[in-house]
Design an enzyme around this catalytic site. Structure first.
Site, PDB file in Angstrom:
ATOM      1  N   GLU A 142      54.431  -0.294   2.037  1.00  0.00           N
ATOM      2  CA  GLU A 142      53.846   1.027   1.786  1.00  0.00           C
ATOM      3  C   GLU A 142      54.862   1.930   1.082  1.00  0.00           C
ATOM      4  OE1 GLU A 142      51.596   4.486   4.488  1.00  0.00           O
ATOM      5  OE2 GLU A 142      52.688   2.843   5.452  1.00  0.00           O
ATOM      6  N   LYS A 200      44.986   5.342   0.545  1.00  0.00           N
ATOM      7  CA  LYS A 200      44.930   5.259   2.000  1.00  0.00           C
ATOM      8  C   LYS A 200      43.806   6.140   2.541  1.00  0.00           C
ATOM      9  CE  LYS A 200      48.161   5.217   5.926  1.00  0.00           C
ATOM     10  NZ  LYS A 200      49.593   5.369   6.268  1.00  0.00           N
ATOM     11  N   CYS A 260      48.578   0.378   5.928  1.00  0.00           N
ATOM     12  CA  CYS A 260      49.141   0.730   7.234  1.00  0.00           C
ATOM     13  C   CYS A 260      48.078   1.127   8.265  1.00  0.00           C
ATOM     14  CB  CYS A 260      50.193   1.822   7.048  1.00  0.00           C
ATOM     15  SG  CYS A 260      51.289   2.049   8.464  1.00  0.00           S
TER      16      CYS A 260
END
Length: 264
Positions: free
Chosen positions: A46, A115, A148
């Site tokens: 990430e 994200k 994540c």
């Protein structure tokens, strides 16, 4: 039926690599040292381009999807004949997104993700949330990207699996207090959806944040194909479409769930 295979690697690097140039250098050195048959895909953590725990420097290092760092990644992809998937802070006007993109072996961007879910803390202060998941093709396999915290919600994995994902690539920045995610949750997500899950984390520390390591490639039956410990490393595995078909046929959760009265 012919079952083509795909060679995928996950790169676990130290979190304290100082800036984009150092990160590109580390990746270049790893790819050169590996040699042998070219990879089909390598997955990086990430915000690999910028670093994760760097506060307001995120805004200074943010780029457009076709910015200088993407161009350097494209050069590496062409040089080493592999697709490269990496996290970066994406700038769109005055908005920032925690993003990841995949550049193929010809230097073209073939996959992108913002994200979806921003955990409490600095991410919510710096980033806007994404709103969709798109799949892209890598040879015989379909790939989805989650970042994540996204993977910690079963709804997201179910969504991309039902859309046809065979591989779910997850750049992450997992701290030492959350090792259960890498060790237990990630294999569970792969098992319950019958997909490959490739989880790319940092190791060591970055500005006071200690990373867990534990990057892994998990098969559709929930078993590890490769797993890192706490050091910088490149792990890899050979992936095949047949393993996805077999896992989903053995545990037909995606169809049997439709028998539940609350599933529409």
């Amino acid at each position: 039926m012919n079952d083509a295979t795909t060679i995928v690697a996950v790169a676990q690097c130290a979190g304290d690599l100082d800036g984009p140039k150092a990160r590109l250098g580390w990746l270049s050195d790893r790819l050169k040292a590996r040699g042998g048959t070219p990879l089909d895909l390598i997955i990086l953590p990430e915000l690999f381009q910028s670093g994760y725990n760097i506060g307001d420097q995120l805004g200074l290092r943010a780029e457009a999807p076709d910015g200088p760092f993407a161009q350097a990644i494209a050069d590496l992809a062409k040089t080493h004949n592999t697709a490269i998937l990496y996290g970066y802070p994406e700038r769109q006007g005055d908005r920032l997104f925690n993003a990841a993109q995949c550049i193929d072996r010809t230097g073209q961007s073939i996959g992108h993700h913002r994200k979806l879910l921003l955990p409490p803390g600095f991410e919510g202060d710096h980033f806007s949330a994404g709103a969709r998941c798109d799949l892209f093709r890598l040879g015989d396999l379909s790939v989805a990207i989650l970042i994540c915290y996204d993977v910690e919600f079963p709804e997201n994995l179910r969504h991309v699996a039902l859309a046809g994902a065979d591989i779910v690539a997850v750049p992450t920045a997992l701290g030492t207090g959350w090792g259960v995610v890498a060790e237990r949750l990630v294999p569970t997500r792969a098992f319950e959806n019958g997909v490959y899950l490739c989880y790319a984390n940092y190791c060591s520390a970055e500005n006071g944040l200690d990373y867990f390591g534990g990057s892994c490639i998990v098969a559709p039956d929930g078993k590890d194909l490769a797993r890192a410990a706490g050091e910088p490393v490149l792990i890899e595995a050979v992936l095949a479409k047949s393993a996805v078909r077999a896992a989903q046929a053995r545990l037909p959760y995606h169809t049997d769930r439709l028998g539940l009265p609350w599933v529409g």
